[in-house]
Design a protein around this motif. Structure first.
Motif: not given
Length: 511
Positions: A124-146
């Motif tokens: 969807q081209r919501l996030i074009n820079q790889p670093v921010w896509r990887l930050v997103l993956v990290g938040l999904i896998l490692s945030s407190f509630g999830i």
């Protein structure tokens, strides 16, 4: 937010380095969880309630449960939906029954969820820079509630995978293909969890407010949810338990007096998830900064995230409750919007202090999984489930009727067909048949009053050196340690409950 073309055909280039880091993150995620998955948290009431129907199928007892609070052990189980327990049953047929075997399904589903969301934002081209896509993956896998949800054997990992699948399906090329896949995925939503159709409806309304061209996708999803609801009604009606499902799972979520939850529990998805609060606060701060600079627009990732992050918890709270295990419903869209917004705003941040502050806040939001792993490592021996298994193996026979704490569920369930725990409400007849109880030391007289008869401490149990470590106000993260002894009902003519336990057996405790 979701205003890109319905199905981009020229997919953006993915740097080889990004794929390498993505696979590295997923490999580290799975390795850490498999290495510590049976140590923290200790099995909880939610876990045993979701696992036991699948376990009953696995042990050849039918679709029954001795852990729920709305049915007896002879009734066909109704709790959320049948998809997860049947899927978990098939998983057990391959990998067996046990704490790590059960939770490993959640780990796999979470990895799938992260990859699907990564693909979605890329297409969807919501996030074009790889670093921010990887930050997103990290938040999904490692945030407190999830992390809390997928580390405790609940249905939420499957619900997240289904929601992420629907998002990814919206990027498929070809109108018919895209709508057919969305409709098929939506069928499974009511069969998995009653909250998923509500969640889909809230997000769909927000999406339509941003892009009315998405009405076909929304309509396809609505048809799929309707078909899934019809199937669920027919399935439960065929087994004669539809009314029970409606009153316990649907109406019980709406009418708080049925659940008897405190206000803190009803908004646990916010107050018990520091990651969500941090990410939403950052998003709101970015919105204020852009507004002050005259650049803010609601039709942006920042605007979408602010609306979604407020409306999802708010509507679910008004409909009934938004507990801690629902925090992913708000966290995932907020995380997507935050990373998309930071990609745009970060280059304009000239203040080093602002960059350090945002980086530090994101670092704290990542600490969910490290916290659970740290708790496991800090009390590794006290959280060892093999010690509980040893107690069950030495003392419990297949003919025993056992009442045990949720923490001892996996060990006890292997050795007897009748393992009562969770929120199960024992009848007076069942209380008389209970002949083994795992509970706190010094409980023999209490057991005599509750279950009748005479009880004797077997002298065997698991007593953690730190005690139970049960802190009600923060039990969301700090679960209790193993701390119980095994009591057995005294047969006619046996020693009464107040006699000393045999000296040949001693409680197994770690010092």
């Amino acid at each position: 937010m979701l205003t890109a073309s319905s199905a981009p055909t020229d997919r953006p280039f993915v740097p080889r380095g990004e794929k390498f880091f993505l696979f590295g993150i997923l490999a580290a995620f799975l390795t850490v969880n498999f290495a510590t998955g049976d140590r923290c948290p200790i099995p909880t009431v939610d876990e045993v309630v979701f696992v036991d129907p699948a376990a009953s199928l696995y042990f050849g007892q039918g679709f029954r449960s001795t852990t729920g609070f709305t049915q007896d052990h002879q009734s066909f189980v109704v709790h959320y939906g049948p998809f997860y327990p049947f899927l978990l049953y098939e998983w057990m047929r391959i990998f067996g029954f046990g704490c790590l075997a059960v939770r490993s399904l959640s780990y796999l589903l979470m990895a799938i969820t992260a990859v699907f969301v990564w693909l979605f934002v890329r297409r969807q081209r919501l996030i074009n820079q790889p670093v921010w896509r990887l930050v997103l993956v990290g938040l999904i896998l490692s945030s407190f509630g999830i992390t809390h949800s997928y580390r405790m054997g609940r249905v939420d990992s499957l619900a997240m995978a289904i929601a992420a699948s629907a998002l990814l399906a919206a990027t498929l090329p070809g109108t018919f293909r895209r709508l057919a896949v969305i409709g098929f995925i939506a069928v499974w939503m009511p069969i998995t969890s009653p909250v998923l159709p509500v969640y889909a409806a809230i997000l769909s309304l927000i999406v339509l407010a941003y892009d009315k061209r998405r009405w076909r996708e929304v309509a396809a999803g609505a048809v799929g949810v309707l078909l899934g609801g019809v199937f669920l009604f027919l399935f439960y009606s065929w087994h004669g338990v539809w009314e029970n499902y409606f009153f316990s799972s649907i109406l019980g979520s709406v009418k708080n007096e049925i659940r008897n939850e405190s206000l803190q529990e009803r908004i646990g998805g916010i107050v018990k998830d520091p990651s969500f609060m941090i990410c939403y606060a950052l998003l709101a701060g970015l919105a204020l900064r852009e507004w002050a600079a005259g650049r803010f627009t609601w039709r942006s990732p920042i605007g979408f995230g602010v609306i979604a992050g407020a409306s999802i918890p708010g509507i679910l709270f008004l409909l009934g409750h938004y507990p801690a295990y629902y925090s992913w419903l708000g966290m995932i869209p907020v995380a997507v919007c935050l990373c998309a917004s930071l990609e745009q705003v970060w280059p304009r941040l000239r203040s080093r202090t602002a960059r350090i502050f945002i980086s530090g806040a994101l670092g704290i939001a990542f600490l969910g999984l490290p916290l659970f792993v740290g708790l496991a490592l800090a009390a590794w021996s006290d959280r060892d489930p093999s010690r509980v298994e040893a107690v069950a193996r030495r003392n419990i026979k297949p003919s025993d009727w056992v009442r045990c704490p949720n923490a001892a569920y996996y060990a006890v369930r292997r050795h007897t067909r009748m393992t009562f725990c969770g929120m199960y409400r024992l009848t007076e007849k069942e209380k008389k048949q209970i002949n083994v109880v795992l509970t706190l030391p010094g409980s023999a007289e209490k057991l005599s009053k509750e279950y009748g008869g005479k009880w004797r401490n077997s002298g065997d149990g698991v007593l953690s050196a730190c005690g139970p470590l049960y802190i009600p106000k923060i039990r969301f993260y700090l679960n209790q340690l193993y701390y119980f002894q095994l009591y057995r009902r005294v047969e006619s003519g046996g020693l009464p409950w107040y006699e000393a336990a045999p000296s040949s057996t001693k409680p197994e405790s770690h010092r």
